[in-house]
Write an enzyme that holds these catalytic residues in place. Structure first.
Site, short mmCIF file in Angstrom:
data_model
loop_
_atom_site.label_atom_id
_atom_site.label_comp_id
_atom_site.label_asym_id
_atom_site.label_seq_id
_atom_site.Cartn_x
_atom_site.Cartn_y
_atom_site.Cartn_z
N GLU A 1 -0.68 -27.67 -101.60
CA GLU A 1 -1.20 -26.75 -102.63
C GLU A 1 -0.13 -26.37 -103.66
OE1 GLU A 1 -0.17 -25.83 -99.73
OE2 GLU A 1 0.59 -23.77 -99.75
N CYS B 1 1.57 -25.21 -92.92
CA CYS B 1 2.74 -24.39 -92.62
C CYS B 1 2.40 -23.35 -91.55
CB CYS B 1 3.27 -23.77 -93.91
SG CYS B 1 4.98 -23.23 -93.79
N HIS C 1 3.57 -28.47 -98.17
CA HIS C 1 2.59 -27.67 -98.92
C HIS C 1 1.91 -28.47 -100.03
CE1 HIS C 1 3.49 -23.57 -97.41
NE2 HIS C 1 4.70 -24.05 -97.20
#
Ligand SMILES: Nc1ncnc2c1ncn2[C@@H]1O[C@H](COP(=O)(O)OP(=O)(O)O)[C@@H](O)[C@H]1O
Ligand SMILES: [Mg+2]
Lengths: 215, 743, 86, 86
Positions: free
Chosen positions: A194, A85, A192
């Site tokens: 994560e 990002c 993302h």
């Protein structure tokens, strides 16, 4: 593996990245953007967020942070560099990856879970993915990947496109969601991973991303 | 005061202040001004007059609403900190606590939607971390005029991007909220933001200037001329013919707030009790934060205004004290730690300056250019004269009751489709898709269900949170409407499996000097209080926004309830969606023909009228307990409360985004599927748990039907059947707001 | 000497400008039918001290190219003048 | 006729410009020590059709005031010229 998660002023996915790495047993640490050395780290993560408020352009100011010299050195030395990002935006502004992330085709931040195709299942970041279609969260206002035609052609020819959106959520060229550099050790992606490593928060499709890096 | 500092040469003298009555424009009444003169035994100077105007404004002092607020029940076994601080605090075990509060930014957002809403989020977040807590979630409660108006679209777009840009940038997920549309909010939109934080109880800090000789440390952004008199601005109504209030615009800087938030929390961790008090500079900036902190500790305060970090040149003491520049905090720090604390902030590129000290004299003293520019008794400054507001039952409530609204629907399927597309019922995804709801990786239930669920890492616990109120109900019956607001919020919490534990509120009303408005305020708060006590959810924080009216036309009374719940076992988190074909669908509670104030009445007649039936507080509580027990015993596998649009809309929402449909049958008229009766839930139960569930529920639940493997929604009543394909229904529901916005 | 530099940054023609597009649509909705195209760029006013205009100009150009624009997608124009110090 | 209007929008003097502040700090770090202040505004290029310059100008001003600027916080300047239609 020892990993550094760089904290720029305004980073806000730094702790999420740290948690995800630790969940996979990685010895991970937060490193300040003011630091000048990344010696001893095998992998370097530039997390999401709004570095320097994303003022001027996303990543434009962060690329001048002292740590970026060390990131560039580490990239040249073949260490793994991951920009997610805002991290992706910083890597392009810094010239470590080609192209630029621009305002979404329809202006406005979007937060969604989107279907993604893993285009290249051989990369150091994706070699543990068993299936090509996955779902990952996106959360950005400026995620439209742009590069001139020659660059895009080169990316495709070298298999540098790693992830593609199945529906073009932000108007990216060729629906590109993530790319690597020519050497294959620097990755930038808007989704993302994560945020997708624990079943309780609804998505585990990021797990293979971390397994690949550890592999 | 013989020498006049350069910057102040153009200010009116005390005599000129009196002659020009400039204080009237600042909403200080003539009587109040006279009292001040008498108390001081001299004329207040320009600066002092400004300090009083700000501190005695409704926004800072709650002088008009206080008699009502004082009645709120705010004590139980969980309450660590009730009303009166930045935010309320509830014990959740393991030495942790949840901290929350809501705040309104209606007036600034009406004038300047983007910045008004953004700074609203910024302010409420500061309230949370000023207590020493880590903000973990934001919710937003919005009310707009009808969506087909261009002004509504403009306001909505600006307000939503303001909230999104600020919260997203901070990295605090916006996980919930509510949005309704009604002509009553056309000129006066409502923008309420709620923030929730997680606190290690050892880190709890409050806004108190304790300890004579302790230093006052200013941290954060520099002071400019932004939003001077924002507090008094929020304490008067709009007159659409003048635009003079427009100077009150503040610009937010989420980047700076992120640094301020992280550094404040870090400072509290490191320095603990050496940081004696913390408060954010909100409305009426420096004066309200410093005077309140001194007042609470019973001390005086002495500031040197030349030390205040300034963004612009030639700021006067008046401007410095009343500026509402954003992203600023005030700390009281032990003298021998000031330098170290300040260093932490300057390392993060934030201003941090010692601007004064705590004194023993109980005076509020300000120096500027070596001259004393204010000297007032602190307690007097923070204690406006008591107000006795008159109350009168609104004419509409005493007039001959409107006849009961009895819907006569010839095509219930068509009506159902229309209802799903009503802006108040339709999906708000077009709005909340702009909010980052998953940053921090704790969001277990995202926007789109009932309450949001946010887990607490390293524990099994989850916090549930929601905002709710239906202003139409409060308009038709303030007391019952207040009860319903709390009940509805609690049902949303309960449907996820969490137990409601506390409330914050944001009381949005018209002009309190209108006795009918004051009656609405008092009665709805009474209703809120009754239900809150019944459900053991103390009201631990809140905010008041009055004067929400334009040219004498007030909004519906809109006391927004923000509620937090606690779920001890994350495995029991329950969503609204159907889980399996053939699961049994039960209705908990009894449908009545409750159509007054309903979305159906609005759809059919274009307006709201009639009486509200009362609700039984005990039954409400019993139904909630049944759902909680059913979830805990793992008998219920999906649950959704019944709200606007009735059981029909509830069932449809449970089917959306699943491969299932439903087939249900009831012995009431099909139109009753749209009734908005209180205390209702729809739940599903696996067939093998039927006997156990029915034993638990006894007469409180009725078997309505079952989840089907096809995607048809079929709701049969005693006269007609609502029949619609789920995909068709979902499209109407999901695309309505987007379509209207883009028209 | 004090100088006021103005830098106008706009997208290169081939780059899609979503904001400009949205504004064009809004202008049409507000009945400005004659609008053919809209692009939105950035406008910087920079006050800077330098010994002379040549130095000031050189500095301004350098700032623009090093920081203010991304040469992949943006171009710029500028103007610079000496101003009175108040 | 086709006209090209340029509109430069900037904050009113006492309105806080967080972006400008951050850019200034960054320029200092890049060793542009002479920079006194930076403000960031918006720059619009609008192509429009009108019968003459007076009409085009009137339209441009109206667009600026109705849509492009926020009168609470912003002011603007503009320039307009006739251009060739390609
Ligand atoms: N402004 C908003 N911001 C974030 N989430 C919202 C907003 N408005 C509605 N939602 C979400 O949409 C869902 C439905 O909201 P609502 O219709 O108010 O539910 P209910 O009627 O059950 O209270 C909830 O998850 C709520 O949090
Ligand atoms: Mg609900």
């Amino acid at each position: 593996m020892k990993a550094a998660v760089i904290q720029f002023p305004g980073s806000n996915c730094d702790l999420d990245m740290l948690n995800a790495l630790q969940l996979f047993g990685v010895e991970a640490q937060i490193v300040s953007h003011k630091a000048t050395s990344l010696a001893g780290y095998d992998a370097i993560f530039l997390p999401g967020g709004f570095s320097f408020g994303d003022y001027l352009r996303c990543g434009a100011i962060a690329r001048f942070s002292p740590i970026m010299t060390a990131v560039t050195t580490a990239a040249a030395a073949g260490k793994l560099i991951v920009g997610v990002c805002n991290g992706f935006q910083i890597l392009t502004e810094a010239g470590l990856l080609p192209g630029q992330l621009m305002m979404n085709e329809t202006p406005g931040f979007i937060c969604a879970e989107v279907p993604i195709t893993v285009i290249n299942q051989q990369s150091q970041f994706t070699n543990q993915y068993q299936q090509a279609t996955i779902t990952l969260p996106v959360a950005h206002g400026e995620g439209r990947y742009y590069a001139d035609e020659a660059t895009i052609a080169q990316l495709e020819a070298n298999h540098q496109v790693i992830f593609r959106y199945q529906t073009n959520v932000n108007g990216s060229a060729e629906q590109i969601a993530g790319i690597v550099n020519e050497k294959g050790n620097v990755l930038g992606m808007m989704p993302h991973p994560e945020r997708a490593v624990e079943a309780i928060i609804g998505n585990i499709d990021g797990q293979d991303f971390f397994r690949s890096i550890l592999n | 005061m013989t020498i006049i500092p350069e910057a102040m040469r153009n200010e009116p003298t005390p005599e000129e202040v009196r002659a020009s009555q400039v204080y009237l424009q600042w909403s200080l009444s003539q009587d109040e001004y006279e009292m001040i003169c008498q108390h001081l035994n001299r004329l207040p100077n320009y600066t002092e007059t400004g300090l009083f105007a700000a501190m005695w404004s409704e926004h800072c002092s709650y002088k008009k609403s206080k008699p009502v607020l004082r009645k709120f029940w705010s004590q139980n076994e969980r309450v660590v900190q009730g009303p009166g601080e930045g935010a309320g605090v509830l014990d959740i075990g393991d030495n942790q606590a949840v901290v929350f509060k809501a705040e309104s930014h209606n007036h600034p957002s009406a004038v300047e939607p983007y910045q008004g809403a953004a700074t609203g989020v910024g302010g409420i977040i500061r309230d949370i971390f000023s207590m020493g807590a880590q903000p973990i979630a934001i919710l937003d409660s919005l009310r707009f005029g009808e969506l087909h108006h261009n002004t509504t679209k403009h306001l909505l777009n600006g307000i939503v991007s303001g909230i999104a840009d600020y919260g997203n940038s901070l990295g605090i997920p916006t996980v919930g909220g509510d949005v309704m549309f009604d002509a009553t909010y056309q000129q006066n939109p409502i923008v309420n933001a709620m923030a929730v934080g997680l606190l290690n109880q050892a880190d709890l800090h409050v806004g108190k200037a304790e300890g004579i000789g302790n230093r006052i440390l200013y941290v954060g952004a520099k002071t400019g001329r932004d939003g001077i008199h924002g507090a008094t601005f929020a304490s008067s109504d709009f007159d659409s013919s003048t635009d003079q209030n427009r100077s009150a615009v503040q610009v937010g800087d989420p980047f700076l707030e992120k640094l301020l938030m992280d550094t404040t929390i870090k400072a509290i961790h490191i320095f603990g009790a050496a940081i004696v008090g913390v408060q954010d500079m909100g409305a009426a900036g420096l004066v309200s934060s410093s005077a309140e902190m001194a007042g609470k500790a019973g001390n005086g305060i002495h500031l040197n205004l030349n030390q205040v970090p300034q963004r612009e040149t030639n700021l006067t003491p008046y401007e410095l004290m009343l500026s509402e520049s954003q992203e600023r905090m005030l700390m009281v720090v032990q003298a021998d730690h000031v330098a170290e604390v300040a260093q932490l902030f300057t390392d993060a590129d934030l201003a941090a300056v010692d601007i004064g000290e705590v004194t023993a004299d109980g005076r509020y003293r300000l120096d500027f250019d070596g001259v004393e520019v204010a000297n007032i008794d602190v307690q007097y400054l923070i204690t406006p004269p008591k107000q006795n507001q008159k109350q009168q039952v609104p004419a509409r409530l005493t007039a001959e009751a409107d006849p009961e609204f009895v819907p006569e629907l010839t095509d219930v399927t068509a009506t159902f489709k229309d209802l799903l597309a009503q802006s108040t019922i339709a999906s708000k995804a077009e709005i909340f898709k702009h909010y980052d709801c998953s940053v921090r990786t704790d969001t277990v239930i995202k926007p789109g269900g009932d309450a949001a669920l946010v887990r607490i890492k390293n524990t099994r616990k989850v916090l549930a949170m929601t905002t709710d109120v239906n202003g139409r109900y409060v308009y038709l019956n303030p007391q019952v409407g207040g009860q319903l607001a709390v009940a509805e919020a609690a049902r949303n919490i309960v449907a996820t499996g969490a137990t409601p534990i506390g409330i914050t509120d944001c009381l949005n009303f018209g002009d309190p000097d209108d006795p009918e408005i004051y009656y609405e305020l008092a009665q709805s708060c009474a209703g809120i209080n009754e239900m809150a006590q019944k459900l053991n959810t103390p009201i631990i924080s809140g905010n008041v926004s009055l004067y929400n009216e334009t040219d004498g036309q007030a909004i519906y009374p809109t006391p927004i309830i923000g509620m937090v719940g606690l779920l001890e076992n994350i495995d029991h988190a329950t969503t609204i969606n159907f889980k399996n074909a053939d699961d049994l669908i039960y209705l908990i509670g009894t449908v009545r023909p409750d159509f007054n104030g309903s979305e159906l009445q609005k759809l059919v007649t274009g307006k709201i009228s009639g009486q509200l039936k009362s609700l039984d507080l005990n039954i409400e509580k019993q139904h909630q307990q049944l759902v909680l027990k059913g979830i805990e015993d793992q008998l219920i596998n999906s649950a959704h409360d019944v709200a606007e649009g009735g059981v029909a809309v509830t069932l449809a929402e449970m089917a959306f985004k699943t491969p299932f449909g439903c087939q249900v049958q009831a012995d009431f008229a099909a139109s009753w599927y749209f009734a908005e009766s209180p205390s209702l839930f729809v739940v599903t139960v696996r067939p093998e748990h039927q006997a156990d569930f029915e034993l638990l529920a006894r007469t409180q639940a009725h078997l309505l039907g079952k989840v089907t493997a096809d995607t048809k929604l079929e709701l049969t009543g005693s006269d007609q059947t609502i029949k619609v394909n789920q995909a068709v229904a979902q499209k109407l529901y999901e695309e309505s707001i987007k379509c209207q916005l883009n028209q | 000497m004090m100088y006021l530099g103005k830098v106008y940054v706009s997208y290169k023609p081939s780059v899609f400008d979503p904001q400009g597009d949205v504004i064009k649509t809004s202008l049409h909705q507000l009945n400005f039918q004659g609008v053919e195209s809209v692009t939105q760029g950035k406008y910087f006013e920079i006050k800077l001290v330098a010994t002379n205009l040549t130095e000031a100009t050189a500095n301004l150009v350098k700032m623009a190219e090093e920081l203010l624009i991304n040469p992949n997608t943006e171009t710029y124009q500028y103007a610079i003048d000496e101003i009175e110090v108040l």
